[in-house]
Motif scaffolding. Structure first.
Motif: not given
Length: 584
Positions: A186-205
């Motif tokens: 699942m992606a994490k979506v964050n909006v701040e100061e007019g910018m949208r960031t989609i991020s992923w955190k993976l472990k033990n790939v």
């Protein structure tokens, strides 16, 4: 007895240690961060940060002794934020200035128009077993150079990753399609100061598999796909907008020269395609390496080399100028419509029609584009309109009907071969690769099947009282493919170029002084991957041998690979084992 037991115990301990050591990774990414940012002014930033611990001499001397960073200094700026090695005892060894070496990328060596590209080679110093490499850099791209964010990034690396962070940042009013495939995180979506960031955190790939013939189409490769194009039509039109128009006078003039004396559209197509494949140097630079830019056809003609996209552009222009119905197509290795605006993953080819036949052309091969085999696994679009192209996969059915007349000195074979046209070069109208040098061979074609009738004469191998007869097969047959001898185990799916379906029937006329020594047989091996059949029988002075192999699908799932390997082993045995005769 006690001493023997102690020796056995010691040996088991040594073997156990060896196994555990060999199972350990060569290195491990303790941390890996990749982030892409599209700024409001159109400029872009790519940030890379890694912490990599070395565990073996192979990793230290070969795999990770250097890092390679490619960029275009005319539009991009590379900043090394930090680079150092932390040794096992905590000592910090900073990368010296002379360990940053700027060179020409190997892929641009044969393309003078792209000799301005640079590759920064970072030579990591202070390496030892247990040391950790730290590297952090940023590439900033000026607005206007790249069409937008276009990301198709494999997740797995050569070594395992303990913590992997991925993020994409765009202005809130900018469309962004994205997906992270295999694993579904699942992606994490964050909006701040007019910018949208989609991020992923993976472990033990887990590390990437080392198995050969891995493809995105296999369905088990991990990747991140992101694009700021609104849809696939907009993305493809960006490329097609750089293509030359067929009414260009240089293209018309060259097309007329190449097709002079050619009476049919097929002959014209063959002449033009042969010109592209054989008369130009083919640059290995990808679309992403050239910034998705395509040089004009005139420049390509003058320089006598081009990238794949540039030569496809030239091929399209020449065929169109010769009044041959032509379409530029783009194939995506995934079916997900959300990912069909990614340019980085696209493969270009030409669909042309001449004298009732459809041709799938590439710039680097005289044979059919591989897309003709795997159309069902790809999303294929018209580069001009963005619309789907309905492409029926080529049939791989291959059959040989062989009549052989045997004597104690030679064997004369009359062969009728039905061959998929995809196996034959478009320029080889006589299918010479399949006629074994018979100048009197007859060749005909119906739809996508080429029929070759030819004869061969060969010597018979013999030992006192016995004769060995080797049965001919197709040079394009499975027995001659690399995957026929792959390892017995595999840790990922296998994606074949096509699903083989071969049938060989042999009728051998035996002289009166010989009889069949090879035992008659009826074998039928069927499993989850397909089936393999062998039949050997004798009636009077004729021996009939038939063998066939059918694989159910291009895609061999990991669970079905043992079954596939069993069929390959059985097929190899059938092909390698000669028929034995003995004197009466």
């Amino acid at each position: 007895m006690t001493n023997l037991i102690n020796k056995i115990i010691c040996l088991l301990i040594v073997l156990g240690t060896a196994i555990s050591v060999s199972a350990a990774p060569e290195a491990e990414f303790k941390k890996l961060i990749k982030s892409w940012t599209l700024n409001t002014d159109g400029s872009q930033e790519f940030h890379y940060n890694m912490e990599l611990t070395i565990y073996s001499y192979l990793a230290m001397r070969s795999l990770y002794g250097e890092s390679f960073i490619q960029y275009n200094p005319e539009y991009q700026t590379l900043k090394i934020n930090s680079s150092f090695t932390k040794q096992k005892d905590g000592t910090i060894v900073k990368t010296p200035d002379n360990a940053f070496v700027e060179v020409l990328p190997r892929s641009a060596a044969d393309a003078p128009a792209y000799n301005h590209l640079k590759e920064m080679v970072v030579v990591h110093t202070g390496l030892e077993l247990g040391a950790t490499i730290y590297l952090d850099y940023t590439i900033t791209t000026k607005a206007g150079y790249l069409p937008g964010l276009d990301i198709f990034e494999p997740i797995q690396q050569a070594s395992p990753i303990k913590e992997y962070s991925l993020s994409v940042t765009v202005p809130v009013d900018k469309d962004l399609s994205y997906s992270l495939a295999n694993p579904q995180v699942m992606a994490k979506v964050n909006v701040e100061e007019g910018m949208r960031t989609i991020s992923w955190k993976l472990k033990n790939v887990k590390p990437a598999s080392l198995a050969p013939m891995q493809r995105i189409e296999s369905g088990d490769m991990q990747y991140l796909a992101c694009s700021t194009f609104e849809n696939n039509k907009e993305a493809l039109n960006y490329l097609f907008g750089q293509f030359d128009r067929p009414e260009s006078m240089p293209l018309i003039s060259l097309a007329e020269t190449l097709t002079e004396g050619k009476n049919t559209d097929t002959e014209k197509l063959q002449a033009i395609h042969s010109f592209i494949v054989n008369d130009f140097a083919h640059s290995r630079l990808s679309l992403s390496e050239t910034g998705y830019h395509i040089r004009p056809a005139e420049d390509v003609i003058r320089s006598a080399y081009g990238t794949d996209a540039e030569l496809i552009n030239l091929l399209y222009g020449l065929l169109s100028a010769a009044k041959i119905e032509t379409k530029v197509c783009a194939a995506y290795p995934v079916k997900d419509p959300q990912e069909c605006s990614i340019l980085k993953a696209v493969r270009l080819f030409i669909q042309a029609k001449a004298d009732g036949q459809t041709y799938l052309l590439t710039s680097g091969s005289s044979k059919m584009s591989e897309i003709g085999w795997i159309a069902d696994y790809c999303d294929i679009r018209d580069l001009k309109t963005g619309e789907e192209v309905d492409l029926t996969p080529c049939s791989p059915n291959l059959s040989y009907d062989v009549t052989m007349k045997l004597s104690d000195k030679e064997v004369v074979s009359s062969i009728k071969a039905n061959i998929p046209s995809a196996f034959v070069a478009y320029s080889d109208s006589k299918a010479t690769a399949f006629s074994a040098g018979d100048k009197n061979a007859s060749v005909s074609q119906k739809e996508n099947v080429i029929t070759v009738n030819y004869q061969t004469t060969g010597k018979v191998e013999s030992v006192p009282g016995y004769y060995l007869l080797r049965l001919p097969d197709s040079p394009a047959g499975v027995a001659h493919q690399p995957y026929a001898s792959f390892n017995s185990t595999r840790d990922c799916n296998l994606f074949l170029p096509y699903a083989p379906n071969e049938t060989y029937t042999y009728t051998i006329e035996v002289p009166a002084n010989m009889e069949l020594s090879t035992p008659t047989a009826e074998k039928n091996i069927s499993n989850a991957a397909g089936n393999c059949i062998l039949s050997i029988k004798q009636t009077g002075n004729k021996v009939e041998v038939s063998r066939s192999l059918k694989i159910n699908s291009n895609l061999i799932k990991r669970a079905d690979y043992p079954a596939f390997h069993a069929l390959m082993a059985a097929w190899a045995t059938m092909n390698d084992t000669p028929i034995l005769f003995k004197q009466k």
